[in-house]
Design a protein around this motif. Structure first.
Motif, PDB file in Angstrom:
ATOM      1  N   ASP A  98      -4.096  -1.154   1.507  1.00  0.00           N
ATOM      2  CA  ASP A  98      -3.564  -2.195   0.666  1.00  0.00           C
ATOM      3  C   ASP A  98      -4.913  -2.134  -0.407  1.00  0.00           C
ATOM      4  OD1 ASP A  98      -0.886  -1.992   0.982  1.00  0.00           O
ATOM      5  OD2 ASP A  98      -1.013  -3.654   2.893  1.00  0.00           O
ATOM      6  N   ARG A 132      -1.503   4.573  -6.459  1.00  0.00           N
ATOM      7  CA  ARG A 132      -1.725   3.411  -5.837  1.00  0.00           C
ATOM      8  C   ARG A 132      -2.776   3.552  -7.319  1.00  0.00           C
ATOM      9  NH1 ARG A 132      -1.690  -0.233  -1.079  1.00  0.00           N
ATOM     10  NH2 ARG A 132      -0.955   1.621   0.953  1.00  0.00           N
ATOM     11  N   ASP A 184       2.329   0.131  -3.365  1.00  0.00           N
ATOM     12  CA  ASP A 184       2.225   0.571  -5.147  1.00  0.00           C
ATOM     13  C   ASP A 184       0.566   0.299  -5.030  1.00  0.00           C
ATOM     14  OD1 ASP A 184       4.850   2.082  -4.639  1.00  0.00           O
ATOM     15  OD2 ASP A 184       5.295  -0.182  -5.178  1.00  0.00           O
ATOM     16  N   THR A 185      -0.483  -0.570  -4.984  1.00  0.00           N
ATOM     17  CA  THR A 185      -1.060  -1.086  -5.703  1.00  0.00           C
ATOM     18  C   THR A 185      -2.210  -1.128  -4.512  1.00  0.00           C
ATOM     19  OG1 THR A 185      -0.680  -2.918  -4.834  1.00  0.00           O
ATOM     20  CG2 THR A 185       0.205  -2.490  -6.588  1.00  0.00           C
TER      21      THR A 185
END
Ligand code: PEP
Ligand code: MN
Length: 341
Positions: A294, A336, A94-95
């Motif tokens: 990520d 993200r 998500d990030t």
């Protein structure tokens, strides 16, 4: 790996753990939301003889076929590992973690200027080397502890967690005092004694892929850190040696989706050391976001022409805000948000 039944009690889990420990295997208990899994790493024949499936609460024994164990997605059966680094969430999809800063801490002013600029542009963390691995022993090797103190001041001023390299176990205490994330550089990916030291510091470890290391070797190196009892490891693809010499290293973007399939650990990309040329860094950073990284770790300098290390690849501070906006927009396209506190 032993997957306990969903209703296994603490006492039943402990009984399985104790029986495993008698065989001398490395045991890790991994409580999950539904079931607890117990990793038993060592001689599979010894574990098979224990009759664990017949024990109360003991569920299935699932062999882990891969050469890396603790880093394997087979072992962590309930999804990816998500780190919380001073409120920044790293991993899990998500990030996007934007780590930026100078290659090397050269002066207080230089480091504080860059730290303030990257913070204002939305960076998640500050990078900077105080102990530098240099190809020539006659090159500048960093300010050492004085550099760590400057990084600590930059953290105080900006609130950004600090990522810095542990080069030698002699510096472990100083690094543990000042760093929020301990970096293991590409040249030390297979320095197994140093990996064990890093795993004991109680800090997240950023493990870079060796210049000529396979992804399996990277995950086995991660096992060295993880077996010290931490689950906080972030992997970093930073380019590898190939026949191609036009770029400094060949960025292996295929590594990111492959790692996502095979490990539960977060994966970031270093486009700066891969490119060796600041003009290529943004394209590689956008690519990293697109293939599911990520985050990224990039180098930034006020006056790269004057830099004591890695000048040609460092982004100019004045160009960083636009760079950050572009890369974070690409990360947003794949769902993200910036990993900020
Ligand atoms: C660094 O990030 O400062 C560095 C030296 O990178 P690498 O270990 O990937 O060469
Ligand atoms: Mn560098």
């Amino acid at each position: 790996m032993i997957v306990m039944t969903p209703h296994a009690t603490e006492a039943e889990i402990e009984a399985v753990r104790t029986r495993l420990a008698t065989t001398g295997v490395h045991v890790v208990v991994m409580p999950g939301e539904l079931t607890t899994a117990i990793g038993a790493i060592g001689d599979p024949a010894g574990v098979a003889e224990l009759g664990l499936e017949g024990m109360s609460g003991g569920g299935r024994v699932v062999p882990i076929s891969r050469p890396y164990k603790l880093a394997s997605s087979e072992l962590y059966h309930e999804g990816p590992t998500i780190l919380d680094i001073a409120g920044r969430s790293v991993g899990g999809g998500d990030t996007f973690c934007l780590i930026a800063g100078p290659s090397t801490v050269e002066t207080r002013e230089q480091t504080l200027d860059v730290a303030r600029a990257v913070k204002a542009a939305g960076a998640s963390m500050l990078r900077g080397g105080a102990f530098k691995p240099r190809t020539s022993p006659f090159a500048f090797k960093g300010l050492g502890v004085a550099g760590l103190e400057i990084l600590a001041e930059a953290r105080e001023q900006t609130g950004l967690p600090v990522v810095t390299e542990l080069l030698d176990s002699q510096h472990a205490d100083a690094i543990a005092r000042h760093a929020d994330v301990v970096q293991i550089g590409a040249r030390n990916m297979q320095n197994y004694a140093l990996l064990e030291v890093a795993g004991k510091l109680g800090k997240p470890v950023l493990l870079k892929r060796g210049l000529s290391s396979t992804l399996e070797e990277l995950l086995m190196a991660a096992d060295y850190v993880l077996k010290e009892g931490t689950d906080e490891v972030v992997l970093c693809e930073r380019g590898i040696r190939t026949f191609e010499t036009a770029t400094r290293f060949t960025l292996d973007l295929g590594a990111i989706p492959w790692l996502k399939l095979h490990t539960h650990l977060p994966v970031i990309v270093d486009p700066s050391h891969a490119a060796g040329d600041r003009r290529l860094v943004e394209a590689l950073a956008r690519g990293a976001a697109a293939v599911g990284a990520d985050g990224i770790i990039v180098e930034v300098h006020d006056e790269p022409e004057q830099a004591m290390c890695d000048g040609p690849q460092q982004l100019r501070t004045r160009d960083f805000p636009r760079f950050a906006t572009e890369v974070l927009a690409h990360a947003a396209l794949v769902g993200r948000r910036p990993a900020t506190a």
